[in-house]
Design a protein around this motif. Structure first.
Motif, PDB file in Angstrom:
ATOM      1  N   ASN A 158       0.817  -1.217   0.000  1.00 35.72           N
ATOM      2  CA  ASN A 158       0.000   0.000   0.000  1.00 35.72           C
ATOM      3  C   ASN A 158       0.849   1.265   0.000  1.00 35.72           C
ATOM      4  O   ASN A 158       0.382   2.335   0.358  1.00 35.72           O
ATOM      5  CB  ASN A 158      -0.966   0.010   1.191  1.00 35.72           C
ATOM      6  N   ILE A 159       2.125   1.138  -0.402  1.00 35.61           N
ATOM      7  CA  ILE A 159       2.967   2.320  -0.538  1.00 35.61           C
ATOM      8  C   ILE A 159       2.633   3.003  -1.869  1.00 35.61           C
ATOM      9  O   ILE A 159       2.709   2.396  -2.933  1.00 35.61           O
ATOM     10  CB  ILE A 159       4.460   1.949  -0.500  1.00 35.61           C
ATOM     11  N   ALA A 160       2.257   4.252  -1.799  1.00 36.15           N
ATOM     12  CA  ALA A 160       1.847   4.991  -2.991  1.00 36.15           C
ATOM     13  C   ALA A 160       3.059   5.487  -3.772  1.00 36.15           C
ATOM     14  O   ALA A 160       4.135   5.711  -3.215  1.00 36.15           O
ATOM     15  CB  ALA A 160       0.972   6.179  -2.592  1.00 36.15           C
ATOM     16  N   ARG A 181      -3.666   4.064   0.981  1.00 35.04           N
ATOM     17  CA  ARG A 181      -2.248   4.010   0.642  1.00 35.04           C
ATOM     18  C   ARG A 181      -1.519   5.157   1.325  1.00 35.04           C
ATOM     19  O   ARG A 181      -2.146   6.064   1.884  1.00 35.04           O
ATOM     20  CB  ARG A 181      -2.070   4.085  -0.885  1.00 35.04           C
ATOM     21  N   TYR A 182      -0.210   5.090   1.316  1.00 38.12           N
ATOM     22  CA  TYR A 182       0.560   6.146   1.963  1.00 38.12           C
ATOM     23  C   TYR A 182       1.864   6.367   1.218  1.00 38.12           C
ATOM     24  O   TYR A 182       2.308   5.550   0.426  1.00 38.12           O
ATOM     25  CB  TYR A 182       0.856   5.794   3.431  1.00 38.12           C
ATOM     26  N   ARG A 183       2.453   7.518   1.492  1.00 37.52           N
ATOM     27  CA  ARG A 183       3.744   7.865   0.909  1.00 37.52           C
ATOM     28  C   ARG A 183       4.563   8.571   1.970  1.00 37.52           C
ATOM     29  O   ARG A 183       4.050   9.446   2.668  1.00 37.52           O
ATOM     30  CB  ARG A 183       3.547   8.809  -0.286  1.00 37.52           C
ATOM     31  N   HIS A 184       5.838   8.191   2.114  1.00 36.95           N
ATOM     32  CA  HIS A 184       6.690   8.864   3.080  1.00 36.95           C
ATOM     33  C   HIS A 184       7.211  10.187   2.508  1.00 36.95           C
ATOM     34  O   HIS A 184       7.534  10.281   1.321  1.00 36.95           O
ATOM     35  CB  HIS A 184       7.884   7.980   3.475  1.00 36.95           C
ATOM     36  N   ALA A 224      22.646  24.823  14.860  1.00 38.73           N
ATOM     37  CA  ALA A 224      23.468  23.976  15.722  1.00 38.73           C
ATOM     38  C   ALA A 224      22.976  22.533  15.744  1.00 38.73           C
ATOM     39  O   ALA A 224      23.760  21.604  15.906  1.00 38.73           O
ATOM     40  CB  ALA A 224      23.481  24.547  17.139  1.00 38.73           C
ATOM     41  N   ASP A 225      21.669  22.343  15.574  1.00 39.32           N
ATOM     42  CA  ASP A 225      21.101  20.994  15.677  1.00 39.32           C
ATOM     43  C   ASP A 225      20.010  20.849  14.625  1.00 39.32           C
ATOM     44  O   ASP A 225      18.990  21.548  14.669  1.00 39.32           O
ATOM     45  CB  ASP A 225      20.531  20.790  17.086  1.00 39.32           C
ATOM     46  N   CYS A 226      20.203  19.963  13.658  1.00 40.25           N
ATOM     47  CA  CYS A 226      19.182  19.716  12.643  1.00 40.25           C
ATOM     48  C   CYS A 226      19.266  18.270  12.185  1.00 40.25           C
ATOM     49  O   CYS A 226      20.318  17.640  12.253  1.00 40.25           O
ATOM     50  CB  CYS A 226      19.325  20.672  11.461  1.00 40.25           C
ATOM     51  N   TRP A 227      18.149  17.749  11.718  1.00 42.69           N
ATOM     52  CA  TRP A 227      18.070  16.337  11.345  1.00 42.69           C
ATOM     53  C   TRP A 227      16.875  16.122  10.425  1.00 42.69           C
ATOM     54  O   TRP A 227      16.066  17.030  10.200  1.00 42.69           O
ATOM     55  CB  TRP A 227      17.952  15.472  12.590  1.00 42.69           C
ATOM     56  N   ILE A 228      16.770  14.891   9.894  1.00 44.96           N
ATOM     57  CA  ILE A 228      15.672  14.540   8.988  1.00 44.96           C
ATOM     58  C   ILE A 228      14.749  13.552   9.693  1.00 44.96           C
ATOM     59  O   ILE A 228      15.197  12.559  10.276  1.00 44.96           O
ATOM     60  CB  ILE A 228      16.204  13.908   7.683  1.00 44.96           C
ATOM     61  N   GLU A 229      13.453  13.814   9.619  1.00 43.52           N
ATOM     62  CA  GLU A 229      12.447  12.880  10.112  1.00 43.52           C
ATOM     63  C   GLU A 229      11.625  12.377   8.941  1.00 43.52           C
ATOM     64  O   GLU A 229      11.234  13.151   8.060  1.00 43.52           O
ATOM     65  CB  GLU A 229      11.551  13.541  11.146  1.00 43.52           C
ATOM     66  N   GLU A 230      11.355  11.065   8.932  1.00 37.21           N
ATOM     67  CA  GLU A 230      10.571  10.436   7.865  1.00 37.21           C
ATOM     68  C   GLU A 230       9.139  10.242   8.369  1.00 37.21           C
ATOM     69  O   GLU A 230       8.911   9.596   9.377  1.00 37.21           O
ATOM     70  CB  GLU A 230      11.192   9.093   7.493  1.00 37.21           C
ATOM     71  N   LEU A 231       8.181  10.817   7.654  1.00 34.82           N
ATOM     72  CA  LEU A 231       6.780  10.780   8.090  1.00 34.82           C
ATOM     73  C   LEU A 231       5.886  10.245   6.966  1.00 34.82           C
ATOM     74  O   LEU A 231       6.087  10.575   5.789  1.00 34.82           O
ATOM     75  CB  LEU A 231       6.298  12.174   8.478  1.00 34.82           C
ATOM     76  N   PRO A 232       4.886   9.436   7.309  1.00 34.49           N
ATOM     77  CA  PRO A 232       3.951   8.944   6.290  1.00 34.49           C
ATOM     78  C   PRO A 232       2.790   9.902   6.079  1.00 34.49           C
ATOM     79  O   PRO A 232       2.279  10.514   7.019  1.00 34.49           O
ATOM     80  CB  PRO A 232       3.469   7.606   6.882  1.00 34.49           C
ATOM     81  N   ILE A 233       2.360  10.028   4.824  1.00 27.30           N
ATOM     82  CA  ILE A 233       1.185  10.822   4.472  1.00 27.30           C
ATOM     83  C   ILE A 233       0.124   9.866   3.940  1.00 27.30           C
ATOM     84  O   ILE A 233       0.375   9.091   3.010  1.00 27.30           O
ATOM     85  CB  ILE A 233       1.513  11.877   3.404  1.00 27.30           C
ATOM     86  N   ALA A 234      -1.081   9.923   4.516  1.00 25.38           N
ATOM     87  CA  ALA A 234      -2.175   9.091   4.024  1.00 25.38           C
ATOM     88  C   ALA A 234      -2.674   9.625   2.697  1.00 25.38           C
ATOM     89  O   ALA A 234      -2.853  10.836   2.530  1.00 25.38           O
ATOM     90  CB  ALA A 234      -3.305   9.062   5.036  1.00 25.38           C
ATOM     91  N   ILE A 235      -2.906   8.736   1.740  1.00 24.57           N
ATOM     92  CA  ILE A 235      -3.347   9.133   0.407  1.00 24.57           C
ATOM     93  C   ILE A 235      -4.673   8.432   0.087  1.00 24.57           C
ATOM     94  O   ILE A 235      -4.759   7.225   0.185  1.00 24.57           O
ATOM     95  CB  ILE A 235      -2.288   8.774  -0.657  1.00 24.57           C
TER      96      ILE A 235
END
Length: 235
Positions: A158-160, A181-184, A224-235
C-alpha cells in the motif's frame, strides 16, 4: 455501534463453539510475518446509500497454518471439534502445534477453510478515513501515524507512488474517500535554544530523501542541531 471481542482462552474457544457469523462480504486484507497476524475485512462505505456503514476487521494471531480464500460472501467462524482438529493436524505433519493453538473453521457458501492460531477477535465500527485498521492505531508512546493495517513487516503493497501523492494533493480536499495508501515524506527539523525551552521547528518538507539531505547540508552550517524525520502521508 461498536462491537468488538478478543478470544484466546479455552473457555472462550470451546470445541464446536461458533464465535462469529455475518452475511457480509469479507476480503483477505493484510498479513504480516511479525506475530503472524492475518486480517480479514468487510469494508464499510458510509458515503454510499444502501451500503454498510461500519467496517468489520477480523484478526487472527499468531497464525501458523492458513487454508483460506481471498473473498468470502457471508462468513461463519467456529472452533473445530476434537475430531476436526485431529484432521487438520494430520494434514500438517511438519508443523509443531502449541498447547495454546486453536483450529478455527471458516465456513462460507458450503465450503470450509481453516486457520490455526492462538487467538482471534473482531472490531466493528465506522473506520475513519485516515485509520488503516482497528488493530493498528495511534499510541502515545509511539507518536507516529500508522500507515499500515497491521504493525510489523509486510510486503509494502500500500505504498503509494510519487505520482499518486501529487494527484492526491491536487484533489478536492472535501472528497470523502478511504485513505488506503501512503507515501513517506522527509521533514528537515531544527532545534534552537530560546531561553529555557528549545524551539523545535520543521524547516521544510521534501518528497525524496535526496532533496531533504540537500536541504540539510545547506541548513547545517547555520543551525546547531538539525536532522531529517521520515513521516507517512495518508493518500
Amino acid at each position: 455501534m461498536t462491537n468488538k471481542a478478543w478470544l484466546r482462552s479455552d473457555q472462550q474457544l470451546a470445541p464446536g463453539t461458533e464465535i462469529f457469523r455475518s452475511d457480509r462480504r469479507f476480503l483477505l486484507w493484510a498479513y504480516t510475518v511479525s506475530h503472524g497476524q492475518l486480517l480479514l475485512r468487510s469494508v464499510g462505505r458510509p458515503d454510499l446509500p444502501g451500503e454498510p456503514e461500519t467496517t468489520i476487521d477480523l484478526l487472527f494471531k499468531p497464525a501458523t497454518v492458513l487454508k483460506i480464500r481471498d473473498d468470502y460472501r457471508g462468513l461463519a467462524i467456529r472452533c473445530a471439534t476434537a475430531a476436526e482438529t485431529e484432521i487438520v493436524k494430520a494434514e500438517n505433519t511438519s508443523v509443531t502445534f502449541s498447547r495454546d493453538d486453536h483450529v478455527f473453521l471458516l465456513e462460507s457458501q458450503g465450503e470450509t477453510d481453516h486457520i490455526v492460531a492462538m487467538a482471534a477477535g473482531w472490531h466493528e465500527d465506522v473506520l475513519s478515513p485516515t485509520s488503516p485498521s482497528f488493530f493498528n492505531t495511534f499510541y502515545p508512546d509511539m507518536p507516529v501515524w500508522p500507515s499500515k493495517p497491521l504493525s510489523g513487516a509486510d510486503g509494502g503493497f500500500n505504498i503509494a507512488s510519487a505520482q499518486e501523492l501529487v494527484e492526491a494533493l491536487r484533489a478536492d480536499d472535501q472528497e470523502l474517500i478511504r485513505r488506503e495508501r501512503y507515501r513517506h515524506v522527509y521533514v528537515v527539523m531544527t532545534r534552537v535554544n530560546r531561553g529555557d525551552e528549545p524551539d523545535v521547528t520543521g524547516a521544510g518538507v521534501f518528497l525524496t530523501r535526496a532533496d531533504a539531505e540537500d536541504a540539510l547540508a545547506t541548513i547545517t552550517p547555520r543551525a546547531a542541531d538539525c536532522w531529517i524525520e521520515e513521516l507517512p502521508i495518508a493518500i
